[in-house]
Design a protein around this motif. Structure first.
Motif, PDB file in Angstrom:
ATOM      1  N   GLY A  93       0.780  -1.226   0.000  1.00  0.00           N
ATOM      2  CA  GLY A  93       0.000   0.000   0.000  1.00  0.00           C
ATOM      3  C   GLY A  93       0.811   1.275   0.000  1.00  0.00           C
ATOM      4  N   LYS A  94       2.115   1.170  -0.210  1.00  0.00           N
ATOM      5  CA  LYS A  94       2.993   2.344  -0.217  1.00  0.00           C
ATOM      6  C   LYS A  94       3.876   2.291  -1.465  1.00  0.00           C
ATOM      7  N   LYS A  95       3.244   2.365  -2.645  1.00  0.00           N
ATOM      8  CA  LYS A  95       3.963   2.219  -3.901  1.00  0.00           C
ATOM      9  C   LYS A  95       5.070   3.260  -4.034  1.00  0.00           C
ATOM     10  N   LEU A  96       6.263   2.772  -4.334  1.00  0.00           N
ATOM     11  CA  LEU A  96       7.434   3.631  -4.544  1.00  0.00           C
ATOM     12  C   LEU A  96       7.404   4.122  -5.990  1.00  0.00           C
ATOM     13  N   LYS A  97       6.643   5.181  -6.225  1.00  0.00           N
ATOM     14  CA  LYS A  97       6.399   5.669  -7.579  1.00  0.00           C
ATOM     15  C   LYS A  97       7.662   6.133  -8.295  1.00  0.00           C
ATOM     16  N   PHE A  98       8.673   6.548  -7.542  1.00  0.00           N
ATOM     17  CA  PHE A  98       9.906   7.010  -8.183  1.00  0.00           C
ATOM     18  C   PHE A  98      10.582   5.885  -8.968  1.00  0.00           C
ATOM     19  N   LEU A  99      10.233   4.621  -8.665  1.00  0.00           N
ATOM     20  CA  LEU A  99      10.817   3.501  -9.388  1.00  0.00           C
ATOM     21  C   LEU A  99      10.201   3.314 -10.777  1.00  0.00           C
ATOM     22  N   GLY A 100       9.029   3.899 -11.004  1.00  0.00           N
ATOM     23  CA  GLY A 100       8.353   3.756 -12.297  1.00  0.00           C
ATOM     24  C   GLY A 100       9.226   4.113 -13.486  1.00  0.00           C
ATOM     25  N   PRO A 101       9.877   5.275 -13.484  1.00  0.00           N
ATOM     26  CA  PRO A 101      10.734   5.638 -14.612  1.00  0.00           C
ATOM     27  C   PRO A 101      12.048   4.846 -14.671  1.00  0.00           C
ATOM     28  N   VAL A 102      12.405   4.182 -13.598  1.00  0.00           N
ATOM     29  CA  VAL A 102      13.661   3.429 -13.556  1.00  0.00           C
ATOM     30  C   VAL A 102      13.571   2.182 -14.441  1.00  0.00           C
ATOM     31  N   THR A 103      12.405   1.544 -14.460  1.00  0.00           N
ATOM     32  CA  THR A 103      12.227   0.297 -15.207  1.00  0.00           C
ATOM     33  C   THR A 103      12.556   0.459 -16.692  1.00  0.00           C
ATOM     34  N   PRO A 104      11.986   1.456 -17.384  1.00  0.00           N
ATOM     35  CA  PRO A 104      12.329   1.578 -18.809  1.00  0.00           C
ATOM     36  C   PRO A 104      13.793   1.947 -19.057  1.00  0.00           C
ATOM     37  N   ILE A 105      14.414   2.645 -18.115  1.00  0.00           N
ATOM     38  CA  ILE A 105      15.848   2.941 -18.265  1.00  0.00           C
ATOM     39  C   ILE A 105      16.631   1.626 -18.231  1.00  0.00           C
ATOM     40  N   GLY A 106      16.256   0.744 -17.308  1.00  0.00           N
ATOM     41  CA  GLY A 106      16.885  -0.572 -17.253  1.00  0.00           C
ATOM     42  C   GLY A 106      16.652  -1.358 -18.535  1.00  0.00           C
ATOM     43  N   GLY A 107      15.427  -1.292 -19.055  1.00  0.00           N
ATOM     44  CA  GLY A 107      15.125  -1.969 -20.313  1.00  0.00           C
ATOM     45  C   GLY A 107      15.948  -1.423 -21.465  1.00  0.00           C
ATOM     46  N   LEU A 108      16.133  -0.115 -21.489  1.00  0.00           N
ATOM     47  CA  LEU A 108      16.945   0.513 -22.531  1.00  0.00           C
ATOM     48  C   LEU A 108      18.402   0.051 -22.430  1.00  0.00           C
ATOM     49  N   LEU A 109      18.901  -0.099 -21.213  1.00  0.00           N
ATOM     50  CA  LEU A 109      20.264  -0.604 -21.035  1.00  0.00           C
ATOM     51  C   LEU A 109      20.383  -2.058 -21.507  1.00  0.00           C
ATOM     52  N   LEU A 110      19.359  -2.866 -21.254  1.00  0.00           N
ATOM     53  CA  LEU A 110      19.387  -4.247 -21.737  1.00  0.00           C
ATOM     54  C   LEU A 110      19.412  -4.281 -23.262  1.00  0.00           C
ATOM     55  N   VAL A 111      18.566  -3.467 -23.884  1.00  0.00           N
ATOM     56  CA  VAL A 111      18.553  -3.378 -25.347  1.00  0.00           C
ATOM     57  C   VAL A 111      19.911  -2.890 -25.854  1.00  0.00           C
ATOM     58  N   SER A 112      20.483  -1.910 -25.180  1.00  0.00           N
ATOM     59  CA  SER A 112      21.799  -1.384 -25.565  1.00  0.00           C
ATOM     60  C   SER A 112      22.864  -2.465 -25.480  1.00  0.00           C
ATOM     61  N   GLY A 113      22.793  -3.290 -24.446  1.00  0.00           N
ATOM     62  CA  GLY A 113      23.745  -4.392 -24.316  1.00  0.00           C
ATOM     63  C   GLY A 113      23.661  -5.345 -25.499  1.00  0.00           C
ATOM     64  N   TRP A 114      22.436  -5.647 -25.920  1.00  0.00           N
ATOM     65  CA  TRP A 114      22.253  -6.522 -27.087  1.00  0.00           C
ATOM     66  C   TRP A 114      22.789  -5.859 -28.355  1.00  0.00           C
ATOM     67  N   LEU A 115      22.494  -4.575 -28.517  1.00  0.00           N
ATOM     68  CA  LEU A 115      22.979  -3.851 -29.687  1.00  0.00           C
ATOM     69  C   LEU A 115      24.510  -3.827 -29.708  1.00  0.00           C
ATOM     70  N   LEU A 116      25.118  -3.544 -28.582  1.00  0.00           N
ATOM     71  CA  LEU A 116      26.577  -3.536 -28.502  1.00  0.00           C
ATOM     72  C   LEU A 116      27.158  -4.928 -28.790  1.00  0.00           C
ATOM     73  N   LEU A 117      26.453  -5.950 -28.378  1.00  0.00           N
ATOM     74  CA  LEU A 117      26.896  -7.317 -28.658  1.00  0.00           C
ATOM     75  C   LEU A 117      26.884  -7.583 -30.160  1.00  0.00           C
ATOM     76  N   ILE A 118      25.828  -7.113 -30.832  1.00  0.00           N
ATOM     77  CA  ILE A 118      25.756  -7.258 -32.301  1.00  0.00           C
ATOM     78  C   ILE A 118      26.912  -6.506 -32.950  1.00  0.00           C
ATOM     79  N   ILE A 119      27.116  -5.263 -32.524  1.00  0.00           N
ATOM     80  CA  ILE A 119      28.194  -4.449 -33.090  1.00  0.00           C
ATOM     81  C   ILE A 119      29.551  -5.086 -32.815  1.00  0.00           C
ATOM     82  N   ASN A 120      29.725  -5.640 -31.626  1.00  0.00           N
ATOM     83  CA  ASN A 120      30.974  -6.273 -31.231  1.00  0.00           C
ATOM     84  C   ASN A 120      31.305  -7.477 -32.132  1.00  0.00           C
ATOM     85  N   MET A 121      30.278  -8.130 -32.667  1.00  0.00           N
ATOM     86  CA  MET A 121      30.493  -9.296 -33.507  1.00  0.00           C
ATOM     87  C   MET A 121      31.055  -8.920 -34.878  1.00  0.00           C
TER      88      MET A 121
END
Length: 122
Positions: A93-121
């Motif tokens: 009952g005490k949602k930590l709303k500040f974490l809401g924008p953090v999730t997509p930033i993490g997702g963007l970093l995961l996507v970036s990791g995959w992109l960098l892996l492709i480029i690295n190949m």
């Protein structure tokens, strides 16, 4: 980044994913809504998928850049752990709303990791 560090990080995230998955399936099943449980499971799945990727990269023959490693590590922490925090705090009952924008930033970093892996190949 040394292969031992990459493997140890992947193993740690994999172990935690199993623990969190079991925690969600047993302890949290009684207190979370179906939607909350589903979101929690998404965090666990993405954590495990990327733990496996880290293990594969660590055991692989090629070198990966530090950027790939850090994109995956920070991405896991920001994406999955923010989901855990959002769901658990909402259930109390005490949602930590500040974490809401953090999730997509993490997702963007995961996507970036995959992109960098492709480029690295190449």
């Amino acid at each position: 980044m040394t292969s031992q560090t990459i493997i140890a990080t992947g193993a740690l995230f994999g172990m935690l994913a199993v623990i969190f998955g079991a925690f969600g399936a047993h302890a949290l099943k009684k207190i979370l809504t179906t939607d909350q449980l589903h979101s929690f499971e998404v965090g666990v799945k993405y954590q495990m998928y990327h733990a496996i990727v880290l293990l594969a990269l660590g055991y692989g023959q090629g070198q990966i850049s530090n950027s790939i490693y850090w994109c995956f590590v920070i991405g896991i922490i920001l994406f999955s752990f923010s989901i855990y925090g959002l769901i658990l705090s909402d259930a109390k009952g005490k949602k930590l709303k500040f974490l809401g924008p953090v999730t997509p930033i993490g997702g963007l970093l995961l996507v970036s990791g995959w992109l960098l892996l492709i480029i690295n190949m190449f």
